[in-house]
Write an enzyme that holds these catalytic residues in place. Structure first.
Site, PDB file in Angstrom:
ATOM      1  N   GLU A 157      74.144  29.423  64.952  1.00 32.55           N
ATOM      2  CA  GLU A 157      74.655  30.593  64.230  1.00 32.55           C
ATOM      3  C   GLU A 157      76.122  30.406  63.864  1.00 32.55           C
ATOM      4  OE1 GLU A 157      73.679  34.052  66.611  1.00 32.55           O
ATOM      5  OE2 GLU A 157      71.565  33.865  66.048  1.00 32.55           O
ATOM      6  N   CYS A 159      61.995  28.491  56.549  1.00 34.68           N
ATOM      7  CA  CYS A 159      61.540  27.342  57.344  1.00 34.68           C
ATOM      8  C   CYS A 159      60.122  26.936  56.980  1.00 34.68           C
ATOM      9  CB  CYS A 159      61.643  27.650  58.831  1.00 34.68           C
ATOM     10  SG  CYS A 159      63.359  27.671  59.396  1.00 34.68           S
ATOM     11  N   ASN A 193      68.653  26.895  67.073  1.00 32.49           N
ATOM     12  CA  ASN A 193      69.362  27.660  66.042  1.00 32.49           C
ATOM     13  C   ASN A 193      70.867  27.542  66.248  1.00 32.49           C
ATOM     14  OD1 ASN A 193      68.787  29.284  68.350  1.00 32.49           O
ATOM     15  ND2 ASN A 193      69.066  31.177  67.211  1.00 32.49           N
ATOM     16  N   GLU A 237      64.081  25.248  63.492  1.00 31.40           N
ATOM     17  CA  GLU A 237      63.105  24.388  62.808  1.00 31.40           C
ATOM     18  C   GLU A 237      63.790  23.494  61.785  1.00 31.40           C
ATOM     19  OE1 GLU A 237      62.998  27.611  63.372  1.00 31.40           O
ATOM     20  OE2 GLU A 237      60.953  28.400  63.432  1.00 31.40           O
TER      21      GLU A 237
HETATM   22  N1  THU Z   1      65.550  31.858  64.206  1.00 30.30           N
HETATM   23  C1  THU Z   1      65.150  30.564  64.360  1.00 30.30           C
HETATM   24  O1  THU Z   1      65.951  29.695  64.704  1.00 30.30           O
HETATM   25  N2  THU Z   1      63.859  30.272  64.114  1.00 30.30           N
HETATM   26  C2  THU Z   1      62.882  31.192  63.856  1.00 30.30           C
HETATM   27  O2  THU Z   1      61.719  30.814  63.747  1.00 30.30           O
HETATM   28  C3  THU Z   1      63.235  32.610  63.735  1.00 30.30           C
HETATM   29  C4  THU Z   1      64.690  32.917  63.726  1.00 30.30           C
HETATM   30  C5  THU Z   1      66.945  32.201  64.535  1.00 30.30           C
HETATM   31  C6  THU Z   1      67.870  32.486  63.412  1.00 30.30           C
HETATM   32  C7  THU Z   1      68.916  33.351  64.108  1.00 30.30           C
HETATM   33  O3  THU Z   1      69.860  32.512  64.744  1.00 30.30           O
HETATM   34  C8  THU Z   1      68.147  34.082  65.177  1.00 30.30           C
HETATM   35  O4  THU Z   1      66.939  33.351  65.357  1.00 30.30           O
HETATM   36  C9  THU Z   1      67.820  35.517  64.836  1.00 30.30           C
HETATM   37  O5  THU Z   1      67.211  35.610  63.594  1.00 30.30           O
END
Ligand code: THU
Length: 130
Positions: free
Chosen positions: A45, A90, A43, A56
């Site tokens: 941010e 996703c 992820n 994903e």
């Molecule tokens: N997040 C993901 O990367 N994948 C998931 O399956 C669930 C959520 C991330 C997005 C954000 O950076 C953090 O988790 C909290 O939501």
């Protein structure tokens, strides 16, 4: 399953690169192309929050932008007791590019669960609806 282990390890390694200073919720993902290549993602941010991209989708876009088409599994890992499933956005993207593949969820303690996309994302909207 051995080939799932390689995917989970790749997802764990990608998770190390997560840029998650706002949520501190670090996620890794990895998908395997039919060619055998594995693509990882984490992820990413942003201070605006809304521009955050999930692990994903990063993995999928990396693979697609490298010319890969056709995938047979995707793994997602987070450091949570309750295993972390892909978010709704996703799921739509996984369905678009991977279809009804197994989704291998795991945490850092070795807990795992495999769910088919058709169960995680029933009655999808896709190109067959156009
Ligand atoms: N997040 C993901 O990367 N994948 C998931 O399956 C669930 C959520 C991330 C997005 C954000 O950076 C953090 O988790 C909290 O939501």
């Amino acid at each position: 399953m051995a080939d799932h282990n390689a995917l989970m390890e790749a997802a764990q390694q990608s998770r190390e690169s997560a840029h998650a200073p706002y949520s501190n919720f670090r996620v890794g993902a990895a998908l395997r192309a039919n060619s055998g290549r594995i693509f990882g993602g984490c992820n990413v941010e942003n201070s605006t929050y809304g521009l955050t991209v999930c692990a994903e989708r990063v993995a999928i876009f990396k693979a697609i932008s490298e010319g890969e088409r056709g995938f047979d599994a995707i793994a997602v890992v987070a450091d949570t007791e309750t295993l972390t499933p892909p978010c709704g956005a996703c799921r739509q993207l996984i369905w678009e590019f991977c279809g009804d593949v197994p989704v291998i969820l795991s945490n850092l303690k070795g807990k795992t669960e495999t769910i088919q996309m058709r169960d995680l994302f029933p009655r999808p909207f896709d190109s067959s609806n156009l």
